[in-house]
Design a protein around this motif. Structure first.
Motif, PDB file in Angstrom:
ATOM      1  N   ARG A 102       0.832  -1.210   0.000  1.00 28.47           N
ATOM      2  CA  ARG A 102       0.000   0.000   0.000  1.00 28.47           C
ATOM      3  C   ARG A 102       0.868   1.263   0.000  1.00 28.47           C
ATOM      4  N   ILE A 105       2.078   1.629  -3.536  1.00 26.45           N
ATOM      5  CA  ILE A 105       1.044   2.177  -4.421  1.00 26.45           C
ATOM      6  C   ILE A 105       0.911   3.683  -4.213  1.00 26.45           C
ATOM      7  N   ALA A 106       1.000   4.125  -2.966  1.00 21.72           N
ATOM      8  CA  ALA A 106       0.948   5.565  -2.689  1.00 21.72           C
ATOM      9  C   ALA A 106       2.096   6.286  -3.384  1.00 21.72           C
ATOM     10  N   ARG A 109       1.337   6.737  -7.063  1.00 18.71           N
ATOM     11  CA  ARG A 109       0.396   7.848  -7.246  1.00 18.71           C
ATOM     12  C   ARG A 109       1.098   9.195  -7.100  1.00 18.71           C
ATOM     13  N   PRO A 146      -1.156  -9.393  -2.313  1.00 14.43           N
ATOM     14  CA  PRO A 146      -2.211  -8.497  -2.798  1.00 14.43           C
ATOM     15  C   PRO A 146      -2.717  -8.973  -4.156  1.00 14.43           C
ATOM     16  N   ASP A 150      -7.613  -5.789  -5.385  1.00 13.70           N
ATOM     17  CA  ASP A 150      -7.187  -4.984  -4.236  1.00 13.70           C
ATOM     18  C   ASP A 150      -6.267  -3.850  -4.697  1.00 13.70           C
ATOM     19  N   ILE A 151      -5.339  -4.189  -5.576  1.00 14.42           N
ATOM     20  CA  ILE A 151      -4.391  -3.196  -6.095  1.00 14.42           C
ATOM     21  C   ILE A 151      -5.141  -2.123  -6.881  1.00 14.42           C
ATOM     22  N   GLU A 154      -6.841   0.272  -4.462  1.00 11.53           N
ATOM     23  CA  GLU A 154      -5.879   1.152  -3.789  1.00 11.53           C
ATOM     24  C   GLU A 154      -5.339   2.199  -4.757  1.00 11.53           C
TER      25      GLU A 154
END
Length: 241
Positions: A102, A105-106, A109, A146, A150-151, A154
């Motif tokens: 997670r 992934i942040a 972004r 994951p 789910d990915i 997120e």
């Protein structure tokens, strides 16, 4: 670092498949600059635009081709680039290896307005015949990772595109040999699902597979697969813009 041990000879078994490459290029769209995160040997890096790479494994970095894009040794959870530094970020079959996915992934972004992630539905991987019939212990590993939905959630994804695996797929991902079972007798060391499963379970499963191939029972059970040109193993190309 997992791939410092299992990545030896990686480029022999894991070769770019042009069909997946085409899908990735289409997903990147008009992005002129791309950051490849968890880049590995660079199998799916575009050659028609500026690419930078991030990879934590020195073994994988050492196998990058001559003239490959510049690479920095770093992890996805702490990308060494500024906010919105590139047009697009690419992450191919890597999120499931991240320590804190997670947080990774942040970071995707943060660094790019367009995010392209290739991941897989872990549930479908557990239903793969090799797992179900020969090494069911792999299912526990897969379900701890994951999953593509789910990915996508997120990431705030716009689109999730299925990427089927052709029967003659050139990239040796775990289910790549769904119609060529004999290959599983030799590919263990370059496949993370097999490399991370208990060794005794893999040995037991391979012995059973070898016997089933010898007496023809595998082909009898999977007669339907032999008539297919491609198979949905759960791979998904996730787009977020």
């Amino acid at each position: 670092m997992l791939y410092d041990s299992i990545g030896v000879g990686y480029t022999t078994a894991r070769r770019t498949d042009p069909r997946w490459m085409s899908a990735i290029l289409a997903a990147l769209g008009g992005a002129r600059t791309v950051l490849d995160v968890g880049a590995g040997t660079g199998s799916y890096e575009p050659t028609d635009r500026v690419v930078y790479a991030v990879e934590p494994s020195s073994e994988m970095i050492g196998q990058r081709r001559d003239g490959a894009p510049p690479v920095v040794r770093a992890v996805a959870e702490a990308l060494p680039v500024k906010d919105s530094a590139v047009d697009a970020v690419l992450a191919v079959l890597t999120v499931h290896h991240w320590a804190d996915w997670r947080k990774g992934i942040a970071e995707l972004r943060r660094v790019a307005p367009r995010r392209v992630v290739l991941a897989y539905d872990t549930r479908l991987h557990t239903e793969f015949w090799f797992v179900r019939e020969y090494v069911p212990e792999i299912a526990e590993l897969e379900l701890s990772r994951p999953s593509a939905p789910d990915i996508a959630g997120e990431l705030g994804a716009d689109t999730m595109i299925p990427l089927p695996v052709p029967w003659d797929f050139t990239d040796g991902v775990f289910p790549a040999y769904w119609r060529r079972p004999e290959a599983y007798l030799t590919v263990r060391d370059t496949c993370s699902a097999l490399a991370q499963a208990p060794r005794h379970a893999v040995e037991r499963g391979l012995a059973r597979l070898r016997a089933d191939l010898a007496d023809g029972s595998w082909h009898e059970r999977h007669r339907d697969l032999l008539e297919l040109d491609e198979y949905d193993a759960g791979f998904r190309l996730i787009l977020s813009r």
